[in-house]
Design a protein around this motif. Structure first.
Motif, PDB file in Angstrom:
ATOM      1  N   ILE A  95     -18.181  41.066 -15.117  1.00 24.31           N
ATOM      2  CA  ILE A  95     -17.580  39.871 -14.539  1.00 24.31           C
ATOM      3  C   ILE A  95     -18.376  38.657 -15.010  1.00 24.31           C
ATOM      4  CG2 ILE A  95     -17.188  38.596 -12.389  1.00 24.31           C
ATOM      5  CD1 ILE A  95     -16.658  41.298 -11.057  1.00 24.31           C
ATOM      6  N   VAL A  96     -17.665  37.728 -15.621  1.00 26.20           N
ATOM      7  CA  VAL A  96     -18.346  36.543 -16.145  1.00 26.20           C
ATOM      8  C   VAL A  96     -17.860  35.305 -15.389  1.00 26.20           C
ATOM      9  CG1 VAL A  96     -18.723  35.104 -18.188  1.00 26.20           C
ATOM     10  CG2 VAL A  96     -18.542  37.595 -18.422  1.00 26.20           C
ATOM     11  N   ALA A  97     -18.796  34.500 -14.928  1.00 23.17           N
ATOM     12  CA  ALA A  97     -18.463  33.257 -14.222  1.00 23.17           C
ATOM     13  C   ALA A  97     -19.144  32.101 -14.924  1.00 23.17           C
ATOM     14  CB  ALA A  97     -18.911  33.333 -12.763  1.00 23.17           C
ATOM     15  N   LEU A  98     -18.329  31.199 -15.468  1.00 25.73           N
ATOM     16  CA  LEU A  98     -18.888  30.083 -16.226  1.00 25.73           C
ATOM     17  C   LEU A  98     -18.760  28.775 -15.461  1.00 25.73           C
ATOM     18  CD1 LEU A  98     -17.380  31.023 -19.691  1.00 25.73           C
ATOM     19  CD2 LEU A  98     -19.792  31.202 -19.032  1.00 25.73           C
ATOM     20  N   SER A  99     -19.751  27.936 -15.644  1.00 26.43           N
ATOM     21  CA  SER A  99     -19.694  26.606 -15.054  1.00 26.43           C
ATOM     22  C   SER A  99     -18.731  25.749 -15.877  1.00 26.43           C
ATOM     23  CB  SER A  99     -21.092  25.989 -15.066  1.00 26.43           C
ATOM     24  OG  SER A  99     -20.983  24.577 -15.089  1.00 26.43           O
ATOM     25  N   PRO A 100     -17.931  24.917 -15.225  1.00 22.58           N
ATOM     26  CA  PRO A 100     -16.970  24.085 -15.941  1.00 22.58           C
ATOM     27  C   PRO A 100     -17.592  22.794 -16.471  1.00 22.58           C
ATOM     28  CG  PRO A 100     -16.721  23.720 -13.614  1.00 22.58           C
ATOM     29  CD  PRO A 100     -17.839  24.728 -13.765  1.00 22.58           C
ATOM     30  N   THR A 101     -18.882  22.637 -16.288  1.00 22.55           N
ATOM     31  CA  THR A 101     -19.509  21.373 -16.689  1.00 22.55           C
ATOM     32  C   THR A 101     -19.817  21.363 -18.183  1.00 22.55           C
ATOM     33  OG1 THR A 101     -20.513  21.271 -14.513  1.00 22.55           O
ATOM     34  CG2 THR A 101     -21.403  19.796 -16.182  1.00 22.55           C
TER      35      THR A 101
END
Ligand code: FES
Lengths: 167, 154
Positions: A95-101
């Motif tokens: 599971i990959v969670a990336l910051s939208p910044t």
């Protein structure tokens, strides 16, 4: 379940109503459903320490989806609710969670948002682009990949910690 | 970028990228409209903070332009245009005004630039989750407008 549905409809009607007034120029019909997760305050208070409950694993897909979450932040002067967003996808077991910044100057990037660049994160400010795993695409302003959230899964719930640089 | 020293340092350094000013327009009154004035202040600051978060790298959120509700529309427009002239002189390419005060619609033509008028949404009695949803839907409608403005101006 049924009552929740009814509820949504009335919210949507309300939004349509309020938005019809915005200038003459805003189309009211284009309200998109957004992936979101109602955070159970009990969960939020935190089996997982400083991590925040953000999504159900069952809601994840191979395409990155947008999840908003919020938590309280204590500043020197006041406590405020901070809202953050993560782009989360699942590939196999990972599971990959990336910051939208955007790593250029900090605008918020969107997945698959520009017709010319499908399946990439696109930054509306200066055209920065990133691959699905967050890698910055050469020739666009950003010079490092999107930051990655610390991920923990407990009982089918995805918890996120801090977003850290990938390099 | 926000109007705080930290962000302003980036603004100075990366000025050529941060070419847009976001200016909230807020009416002030101490009379019977005070409640409405406060509601507009609250609503417009939430929306402009959120826009700033979306477009941080290209947009500078400047202190709000405030005026007494009784100030004549022509007069306040003249004052606002002075702000605009100063910003343009210093190299701001795009200005976006955001307000819940419908009076400004009368001046829209002569302002040039982009005036975003948002009908006031009474956030006061909404719970957090619902409030967030309302705001995020509104933002979603605003984003294409702003991107359109950037495209048109270039
Ligand atoms: S802030 Fe994203 S490309 Fe400049």
């Amino acid at each position: 379940m049924v009552s929740e549905k009814d509820h949504n409809v009335s919210r949507r009607q309300f939004l349509t109503y309020t938005l019809t007034g915005v200038g003459g120029f805003m189309a009211a019909g284009m309200i998109l459903p957004m992936a979101r997760f109602a955070i159970d305050p009990v969960l939020q208070a935190g089996a997982a320490g400083d991590m925040t409950a953000v999504a159900d694993v069952s809601d994840l897909t191979e395409q990155p989806q947008r999840f908003d979450f919020s938590y309280e932040q204590k500043d020197a002067w006041y406590t405020s609710e901070v809202t953050e967003t993560a782009w989360i996808y699942q590939e196999g077991d990972e599971i990959v969670a990336l910051s939208p910044t955007c790593t250029h100057l900090g605008c918020t990037v969107n997945w698959d948002a520009n017709e010319d660049y499908p399946d990439q994160f696109f930054c509306p400010c200066h055209g920065g682009r990133f691959e699905k795993d967050g890698k910055n695409i050469e020739g666009t302003p950003p010079t490092e990949p999107l930051h990655k959230y610390e991920v923990e899964v407990q009982d089918g719930t995805v918890y996120l910690g801090k977003a850290e640089p990938q390099i | 970028m926000k109007w705080i020293t930290n962000d302003i340092a980036s603004f100075i350094q990366e000025r050529k990228y941060i070419d847009t000013a976001l200016v909230p327009l807020l009416p002030v009154t101490f009379g019977s409209g005070v409640r409405q004035s406060a509601a507009m202040n609250e609503f417009i600051s939430i929306i402009s903070d959120e826009l700033e978060r979306q477009f941080k790298g290209r947009m500078l959120l400047v202190p709000p332009f405030t005026y007494l509700e009784t100030e004549d529309i022509h007069q306040r427009k003249e004052r606002l245009l002075e702000w605009a002239a100063e910003m343009k002189k210093e190299g701001t390419a795009h200005i976006i005004y955001i307000t819940a005060d419908s009076e400004w619609k009368k001046a829209e033509q002569s302002l040039g630039d982009l005036l975003v008028w948002m009908p006031l949404v009474p956030l006061e009695n909404m719970d957090m989750e619902y409030k967030r949803q309302v705001v995020s839907e509104q933002i979603k409608q605003l984003i294409p407008l702003i991107m359109e403005k950037w495209k048109m101006d270039t």
